[in-house]
Design a protein around this motif. Structure first.
Motif, PDB file in Angstrom:
ATOM      1  N   TYR A 124       9.665 -38.070  23.217  1.00 36.58           N
ATOM      2  CA  TYR A 124       9.747 -37.272  24.438  1.00 36.58           C
ATOM      3  C   TYR A 124      10.776 -36.148  24.317  1.00 36.58           C
ATOM      4  O   TYR A 124      10.656 -35.124  24.976  1.00 36.58           O
ATOM      5  CB  TYR A 124      10.037 -38.148  25.661  1.00 36.58           C
ATOM      6  N   LYS A 178      14.953 -38.374  17.440  1.00 39.27           N
ATOM      7  CA  LYS A 178      14.718 -39.795  17.340  1.00 39.27           C
ATOM      8  C   LYS A 178      13.568 -40.242  18.248  1.00 39.27           C
ATOM      9  O   LYS A 178      12.807 -41.121  17.910  1.00 39.27           O
ATOM     10  CB  LYS A 178      15.995 -40.539  17.713  1.00 39.27           C
ATOM     11  N   ARG A 179      13.448 -39.625  19.379  1.00 36.51           N
ATOM     12  CA  ARG A 179      12.439 -40.021  20.357  1.00 36.51           C
ATOM     13  C   ARG A 179      11.374 -38.930  20.509  1.00 36.51           C
ATOM     14  O   ARG A 179      11.657 -37.747  20.411  1.00 36.51           O
ATOM     15  CB  ARG A 179      13.085 -40.264  21.698  1.00 36.51           C
TER      16      ARG A 179
END
Length: 138
Positions: free
Chosen positions: A121, A118-119
């Protein structure tokens, strides 16, 4: 008598290497902003068209792109008017294969291949973790 509008020519979108849009940031030693232009590029025959080569030449980027066989045949068919063959460095092109194999090994990890995180990073942590697993296995 009514004149019809001239038919518009349909432009064919030519794939140009997205070199200018790459997020390449190579830090300099000492002061100065990071470099954003690569020294050289090795690509496959799909990028062996005139606009791609012209774009790289304009930006001053060395390239190693093999010539398509049909382009080569057309150039040879024209004889002396066909122009000289584009430069091609075989040693640099061989290194491209090594890089592609390394990327394929990374893509064997499902999290890297699908990038369903989802992210961003999290993905930036997943890729080095997959590289570490490959390194430990070899």
């Amino acid at each position: 008598m009514r004149q019809e509008a001239p038919t518009r020519r349909v432009r064919v979108l030519i794939t140009v290497l997205p070199v200018s849009s790459l997020n390449v940031r190579v830090p300099r030693i000492g002061p100065g902003r990071p470099r954003t232009k690569p020294d050289s590029i090795a690509a496959d025959k799909g990028y062996s068209n005139g606009p791609c080569r012209e774009h790289l030449r304009r930006r001053g980027i060395q390239h190693s792109i093999p010539e398509k066989t049909d382009s080569q045949a057309a150039r040879l068919r024209n004889g002396s008017r066909g122009g000289r063959p584009p430069g091609f460095d075989e040693e640099r092109y061989k290194k491209r294969t090594t890089v592609e194999r390394a990327i394929d090994r990374l893509k064997q990890s499902r999290a890297v291949a699908t990038r369903c995180d989802k992210r961003g990073y999290v993905f930036l942590g997943t890729a080095p973790a997959a590289a570490l697993v490959i390194w430990l296995r070899t």
